[in-house]
Write an enzyme that holds these catalytic residues in place. Structure first.
Site, PDB file in Angstrom:
ATOM      1  N   HIS A   4      31.797  43.908  40.103  1.00  0.00           N
ATOM      2  CA  HIS A   4      32.775  43.422  41.083  1.00  0.00           C
ATOM      3  C   HIS A   4      33.742  42.470  40.389  1.00  0.00           C
ATOM      4  O   HIS A   4      33.507  42.064  39.242  1.00  0.00           O
ATOM      5  CB  HIS A   4      32.038  42.675  42.202  1.00  0.00           C
ATOM      6  CG  HIS A   4      31.319  41.467  41.692  1.00  0.00           C
ATOM      7  ND1 HIS A   4      30.014  41.519  41.237  1.00  0.00           N
ATOM      8  CD2 HIS A   4      31.730  40.202  41.491  1.00  0.00           C
ATOM      9  CE1 HIS A   4      29.668  40.325  40.790  1.00  0.00           C
ATOM     10  NE2 HIS A   4      30.690  39.498  40.933  1.00  0.00           N
ATOM     11  N   HIS A  15      38.376  38.801  36.227  1.00  0.00           N
ATOM     12  CA  HIS A  15      37.649  39.628  35.250  1.00  0.00           C
ATOM     13  C   HIS A  15      36.491  40.305  35.945  1.00  0.00           C
ATOM     14  O   HIS A  15      36.092  39.886  37.038  1.00  0.00           O
ATOM     15  CB  HIS A  15      37.127  38.750  34.105  1.00  0.00           C
ATOM     16  CG  HIS A  15      36.099  37.756  34.577  1.00  0.00           C
ATOM     17  ND1 HIS A  15      36.468  36.532  35.127  1.00  0.00           N
ATOM     18  CD2 HIS A  15      34.749  37.806  34.628  1.00  0.00           C
ATOM     19  CE1 HIS A  15      35.366  35.878  35.479  1.00  0.00           C
ATOM     20  NE2 HIS A  15      34.312  36.630  35.201  1.00  0.00           N
TER      21      HIS A  15
END
Ligand code: 2AM
Length: 178
Positions: A37, A121
Site C-alpha cells: 500500500h 512510497h
C-alpha cells in the site's frame, strides 16, 4: 486502543508486479502482495471513539480521483542503517492534494499535526543487516520499474494488528474520490 493509518491500495495486478520485484537481498523481509500500500498518513494508537470521529471526518473529504504512476525503487537509510526498500511514485499534485486534505481532516479530529514531510512510497521490504552490495544491485537492477497509470478512485482507513509475524492490515472504511 486501535492502531490506524490511511493509505491507498493497489489493484491486484499492480500488487503482483510489486511483489515480483522481491528477492535477491538476504536480510530483507518482503511485504506480502496483499499488504502492499501507499501510506497517506500514519495515525497510530487511538481510542475507539476517536476512531469513529476520524472515520466521519475522512468521509467528508471531497477530492478528485486521479491517476498515479509508480516509478523506480530506492532505499531509506544507507550502509548499515539501510532500513527499507521502496518503490517510488511519480510526482503528483493530486496525490499531494489528497494527502493534505487527509492531514487537515485528522488535525480537526484533534490529532497532532504530522511533522515529517510527506514522502510517498510503497514499502517493498524491511531490512536487517542486509549487504550493501546486494542492496545496491537490487536498486540498480530494478531501477527501471514502472507501473501505471493506476486509477485512484478511493482511499482507505486501515487498522493494523501487530502480532508475532508481519502486521495484519484490516480495511475499516473506504472513501470514494470524485
Ligand atoms: P512504512 O511502510 O514506510 O514503514 C503501517 O504501519 C503504515 O504506516 C506503513 O506503511 C508505514 O510506513 C506507515 N508508518 C508511518 N509512520 C509510522 C510509524 N511511526 N510507525 C509505524 N508505521 C508507520
Amino acid at each position: 486502543m486501535i492502531r490506524l493509518f490511511v493509505a491507498l491500495d493497489f489493484p491486484e495486478d499492480v500488487r503482483r508486479r510489486l511483489a515480483g520485484l522481491g528477492g535477491g537481498v538476504p536480510g530483507a523481509r518482503w511485504t506480502d502482495a496483499d499488504n502492499l500500500h501507499l501510506t497517506l498518513r500514519f495515525i497510530g494508537e487511538v481510542p475507539e471513539d476517536q476512531a469513529a470521529e476520524i472515520d466521519e471526518s475522512l468521509a467528508q473529504i471531497a477530492a478528485p480521483a486521479f491517476d498515479l504512476v509508480l516509478d523506480g525503487v530506492g532505499v531509506y537509510g544507507s550502509g548499515r542503517n539501510a532500513r527499507v526498500l521502496w518503490a517510488g511514485v511519480e510526482r503528483s499534485d493530486a496525490l499531494s492534494h489528497l494527502q493534505s486534505k487527509v492531514e487537515s481532516a485528522l488535525v480537526r479530529c484533534g490529532l497532532p499535526a504530522e511533522e515529517r514531510k510527506f514522502s510517498p512510497h510503497v514499502t517493498l521490504a524491511r531490512l536487517k543487516d542486509a549487504s550493501k552490495d546486494r542492496i545496491g544491485r537490487f536498486v540498480e537492477e530494478r531501477g527501471m520499474f514502472r507501473a501505471g497509470p493506476i486509477r485512484v478512485d478511493h482511499f482507505t482507513l486501515y487498522r493494523s494488528h501487530l502480532g508475532k509475524g508481519a502486521a495484519v492490515y484490516e480495511a475499516l472504511s473506504e472513501y470514494g474520490l470524485g
